[in-house]
Motif scaffolding. Structure first.
Motif, PDB file in Angstrom:
ATOM      1  N   ALA A 325      -4.434   1.756  -3.023  1.00  0.00           N
ATOM      2  CA  ALA A 325      -5.396   1.606  -1.910  1.00  0.00           C
ATOM      3  C   ALA A 325      -4.799   2.158  -0.628  1.00  0.00           C
ATOM      4  O   ALA A 325      -5.472   2.854   0.147  1.00  0.00           O
ATOM      5  N   ILE A 326      -3.522   1.879  -0.398  1.00  0.00           N
ATOM      6  CA  ILE A 326      -2.883   2.354   0.843  1.00  0.00           C
ATOM      7  C   ILE A 326      -2.704   3.870   0.774  1.00  0.00           C
ATOM      8  O   ILE A 326      -2.970   4.587   1.747  1.00  0.00           O
ATOM      9  N   ALA A 327      -2.293   4.369  -0.384  1.00  0.00           N
ATOM     10  CA  ALA A 327      -2.082   5.817  -0.549  1.00  0.00           C
ATOM     11  C   ALA A 327      -3.386   6.571  -0.321  1.00  0.00           C
ATOM     12  O   ALA A 327      -3.405   7.637   0.322  1.00  0.00           O
ATOM     13  N   GLU A 328      -4.480   6.028  -0.839  1.00  0.00           N
ATOM     14  CA  GLU A 328      -5.779   6.681  -0.689  1.00  0.00           C
ATOM     15  C   GLU A 328      -6.197   6.728   0.781  1.00  0.00           C
ATOM     16  O   GLU A 328      -6.715   7.723   1.262  1.00  0.00           O
ATOM     17  N   GLN A 329      -5.934   5.647   1.474  1.00  0.00           N
ATOM     18  CA  GLN A 329      -6.316   5.525   2.884  1.00  0.00           C
ATOM     19  C   GLN A 329      -5.505   6.480   3.779  1.00  0.00           C
ATOM     20  O   GLN A 329      -5.994   6.935   4.797  1.00  0.00           O
TER      21      GLN A 329
END
Ligand code: IPM
Ligand code: MN
Length: 331
Positions: A325-329
């Motif tokens: 989720a953080i990588a995508e953001q």
């Protein structure tokens, strides 16, 4: 320029959270060459090596190191902690352990916005002491606290420089001068001397026991705190607990003179009880990676990672789901 980054996953949840941290570094577009080290409990149990000289020499040539956690129940306490983590801190002269705490979602108190500067190469951690008459009824164990003028001063000076660069410009010395009359006296004198060079920084002094109360009941009084190795170890676990959980607390073992690579690691330990379950929160490792990017001059990427963590504050799930989720953001 491509940075050469050492990867030491270590024990327990260490490799899991480091994998997520590097996933986020990739997503942030920071180019690097990973140099992976097989160090930690598994290696020690296999061949008896904790930190071979060849590995230490290879580490010296890197730009930074990302470390997970060290310690496993299968190995006697101290072997890996002293032989790997503390040896790295001492050999690389990582004299500042910088640990920021900012109010997170499960903070006890939303007033937390502070940085603890923990001296990282001396104090009772230095290993001074020993046994006499070990194993007899008259046995004696001593464990001395080593405090050098140079070691205290460079750490205190770093803390003043940091405090002077922040909005509040406030620095608290935490020690136990009412009992530790030699070490405390040196710390207090050095603190007062360096304070005279930093007229813009407001200062305070707290005994460490009182600081524990304030940290729980009124953390807003702290901006930058400087303290010795052992007090800093204890205070920063408490700092993690009051500011949104130890799963969020990041740290940087810095060699501010840059004569050797700095080591970035979450404050939390290896948590062997949850290793392999996907329950570890990778955010502490990811914030540590953001600190590493900052130290390597990638301020923009670091800032994007911090924003991505804020935007995904509500995301729950497994270690890798939170990392995803953080990588995508961040992209
Ligand atoms: C930390 C850890 C270490 C320390 C241990 C694992 C030796 O607790 O980084 O805070 O006490 O410094
Ligand atoms: Mn600790």
């Amino acid at each position: 320029m491509t940075h050469r980054i050492g990867i030491i996953g270590g024990d327990g949840v260490g490799p899991e959270v480091v994998a997520e941290a590097m996933k986020v570094v990739d997503a942030a577009g920071v180019a690097y060459t990973p140099v992976v080290f097989d160090l930690g409990g598994a290696r020690y149990l296999r061949d008896g090596e904790v930190l071979p000289d060849a590995d230490l020499e290879a580490i010296r040539g890197l730009d930074a190191v990302m470390l997970g956690a060290v310690g496993t129940p299968e190995v006697a306490p101290g072997v890996l902690e002293r032989g790997l983590l503390l040896r790295l801190r001492f050999e690389l002269d990582l004299f500042v352990n910088l640990r920021p705490f900012v109010a997170g979602p499960s903070s006890l108190n939303d007033g937390v916005d502070m940085v603890v500067i923990r001296e990282n190469t001396e104090g009772v951690y230095a290993g001074e002491g020993g046994f006499l008459r070990k194993g007899t009824p008259n046995e004696i164990a001593t464990q001395g606290s080593v405090n050098t003028r140079l070691g205290v001063e460079r750490c205190v000076r770093f803390a003043f420089e940091l405090a002077a660069s922040r909005g509040r410009k406030h620095l608290t010395l935490v020690h136990k001068t009412n009992v530790l009359q030699f070490a405390g006296d040196l710390w207090q004198r050095v603190f007062d001397e360096v304070a005279a060079e930093f007229g813009s920084v407001e200062t305070a002094y707290h005994h460490v026991d009182a600081a524990c109360i304030y940290l729980v009941q009124d953390p807003a009084r702290y901006d930058v705190v400087v303290t010795d190795n052992l007090f800093g170890d204890i205070l920063t676990d408490l700092g993690g607990a009051v500011s949104g959980g130890i799963g969020r607390a990041a740290s940087a073992n810095l060699n501010p003179t840059r004569t050797s690579p700095s080591v970035f690691e979450p404050v939390h330990g290896s948590a062997p009880d949850i290793a392999g379950t996907g329950k570890a929160d990778p955010r502490a490792a990811i914030v540590s990676a953001a600190m590493m990017m900052e130290f390597l001059g990638k301020e923009d990427a670091a800032q994007r990672v911090r924003e991505a963590i804020e935007k995904t504050e509500d995301v729950t799930g497994s270690t890798s789901e939170i990392g995803d989720a953080i990588a995508e953001q961040v992209q």
